[in-house]
Motif scaffolding. Structure first.
Motif, PDB file in Angstrom:
ATOM      1  N   ASP A 199      -0.148   7.689   1.767  1.00 23.36           N
ATOM      2  CA  ASP A 199      -1.443   7.728   1.066  1.00 23.36           C
ATOM      3  C   ASP A 199      -1.240   7.667  -0.447  1.00 23.36           C
ATOM      4  N   LEU A 202      -0.037   4.205  -1.565  1.00 25.12           N
ATOM      5  CA  LEU A 202      -1.118   3.217  -1.486  1.00 25.12           C
ATOM      6  C   LEU A 202      -2.084   3.377  -2.659  1.00 25.12           C
ATOM      7  N   ALA A 203      -2.363   4.625  -3.027  1.00 25.69           N
ATOM      8  CA  ALA A 203      -3.259   4.883  -4.162  1.00 25.69           C
ATOM      9  C   ALA A 203      -2.658   4.321  -5.450  1.00 25.69           C
ATOM     10  N   GLN A 204      -1.343   4.494  -5.591  1.00 24.69           N
ATOM     11  CA  GLN A 204      -0.659   3.975  -6.782  1.00 24.69           C
ATOM     12  C   GLN A 204      -0.696   2.448  -6.811  1.00 24.69           C
ATOM     13  N   PHE A 205      -0.440   1.831  -5.659  1.00 26.04           N
ATOM     14  CA  PHE A 205      -0.492   0.359  -5.599  1.00 26.04           C
ATOM     15  C   PHE A 205      -1.893  -0.148  -5.927  1.00 26.04           C
ATOM     16  N   ASP A 206      -2.909   0.532  -5.413  1.00 26.35           N
ATOM     17  CA  ASP A 206      -4.305   0.145  -5.672  1.00 26.35           C
ATOM     18  C   ASP A 206      -4.600   0.195  -7.174  1.00 26.35           C
ATOM     19  N   ALA A 207      -4.172   1.303  -7.800  1.00 26.52           N
ATOM     20  CA  ALA A 207      -4.445   1.491  -9.229  1.00 26.52           C
ATOM     21  C   ALA A 207      -3.743   0.413 -10.055  1.00 26.52           C
ATOM     22  N   ASP A 208      -2.481   0.140  -9.727  1.00 28.39           N
ATOM     23  CA  ASP A 208      -1.717  -0.864 -10.486  1.00 28.39           C
ATOM     24  C   ASP A 208      -2.270  -2.261 -10.258  1.00 28.39           C
ATOM     25  N   TRP A 209      -2.673  -2.501  -9.019  1.00 24.85           N
ATOM     26  CA  TRP A 209      -3.210  -3.839  -8.704  1.00 24.85           C
ATOM     27  C   TRP A 209      -4.491  -4.104  -9.489  1.00 24.85           C
ATOM     28  N   ALA A 210      -5.349  -3.085  -9.564  1.00 24.78           N
ATOM     29  CA  ALA A 210      -6.602  -3.239 -10.323  1.00 24.78           C
ATOM     30  C   ALA A 210      -6.313  -3.627 -11.766  1.00 24.78           C
ATOM     31  N   LYS A 211      -5.229  -3.067 -12.337  1.00 25.96           N
ATOM     32  CA  LYS A 211      -4.878  -3.357 -13.740  1.00 25.96           C
ATOM     33  C   LYS A 211      -4.412  -4.792 -13.929  1.00 25.96           C
ATOM     34  N   LYS A 215      -6.440 -11.568  -7.905  1.00 23.71           N
ATOM     35  CA  LYS A 215      -6.987 -11.579  -6.549  1.00 23.71           C
ATOM     36  C   LYS A 215      -6.032 -12.366  -5.667  1.00 23.71           C
TER      37      LYS A 215
END
Ligand code: G3P
Length: 217
Positions: A199, A202-211, A215
Motif C-alpha cells: 500500500d 503504491l501511494a508513493q508511485f501514485d504521487a510520483d507519477w502525478a508529478k 499518461k
C-alpha cells in the motif's frame, strides 16, 4: 498446496474460482445455516461451479444412518466428499463409504491419535481444527506437524486438510509444516493479498507519477 474454500456462499466461491484459486470446497451444518439455503440445492450449485472435491456433512450420530445420509449426499454430484465426524460411528461410516469408492473427509479432529484412526479407516481427508485448538490455548499448528510426521512415517495416503483457519499466518504456517490442503473462509484467503508496504509503495508511485504529468496510452 491445495486451497479449499470453507463456505456455502456461492457468490464468494465463484469469485475465487474465476481466479483459479479454488481446488475444492468444505461445508458444514453451521455454514449451511449461514447460507440460509437448502443443503441439497446449495451443495448442487457449488458442485456445478467447482470441479474439485466438495465436502457435505452428515448429521446422523449412528453409523448406519450416517452411511444412508452419506450415500444420499453423494448422489448430488460426482465430486461430493462425504464429511463424517471423528467418532467411533463416524469411523465405521468412513470405512463403509470409502470401501464403496466414495471420498470421505473425517472432521472435528483434535489429536494425532484420532488422525491415525481416520487414516486406518480409509479417509480421503483428515480435518484437524487449528483455530479451535488455539482457542483453548493448545497448539493447533503442532497438531498439523505431528500428523504430517506420523502419516509420512507410515506412508498413509490420507490428505491433511488444515481446517478452522482464522488468519493468514495459519495458512502460511500450515504450508510450511506440510499440510496437503487448507480450507479457509473467503475473507481470510482474500486477505492474503494485503501488505502495508504494498500500500505504501503504491501511494508513493501514485504521487510520483502525478508529478510527471504523463499518461499511458
Ligand atoms: O472446516 C471447519 C471450519 O469451518 C471450522 O472453523 O472457525 O468454525 O472453527 P471455525
Amino acid at each position: 498446496m491445495k486451497f479449499f474454500v470453507d463456505t456455502a456462499d456461492t457468490a464468494a466461491i465463484r469469485e475465487l474460482n474465476d481466479l483459479g484459486m479454488v481446488d475444492g470446497v468444505t461445508t458444514n451444518p453451521s455454514l449451511i445455516l449461514k447460507s440460509g439455503r437448502d443443503i441439497i440445492e446449495v451443495t448442487k450449485e457449488i458442485c456445478d461451479i467447482v470441479e474439485g472435491p466438495v465436502s457435505a456433512e452428515v448429521v446422523a450420530k449412528d453409523a448406519a444412518e450416517m452411511i444412508r445420509e452419506g450415500k444420499h449426499l453423494a448422489e448430488i454430484a460426482k465430486n461430493i466428499t462425504v464429511k463424517v465426524p471423528l467418532t467411533w460411528d463416524g469411523l465405521k461410516a468412513c470405512k463403509a463409504l470409502s470401501s464403496e469408492g466414495h471420498m470421505v473427509n473425517v472432521t472435528l479432529c483434535f489429536s494425532a491419535a484420532q488422525a491415525i484412526l481416520a487414516a486406518k479407516a480409509g479417509a480421503t481427508f483428515i480435518s484437524p481444527f487449528i483455530g479451535r485448538l488455539d482457542d483453548i490455548n493448545l497448539d493447533g499448528m503442532q497438531l498439523i506437524e505431528d500428523i504430517r510426521t506420523i502419516y509420512d512415517n507410515y506412508d498413509f495416503r490420507t490428505e491433511i486438510l488444515a481446517a478452522s483457519i482464522r488468519s493468514v499466518n495459519h495458512i502460511t504456517d500450515a504450508a510450511r509444516v506440510g499440510a496437503d490442503v487448507i480450507t479457509a473462509p473467503p475473507a481470510v484467503i482474500k486477505s492474503m493479498v494485503n501488505h502495508v508496504l504494498t500500500d505504501k509503495g503504491l501511494a508513493q508511485f501514485d504521487a510520483d507519477w502525478a508529478k510527471t504529468g504523463q499518461k499511458i496510452g
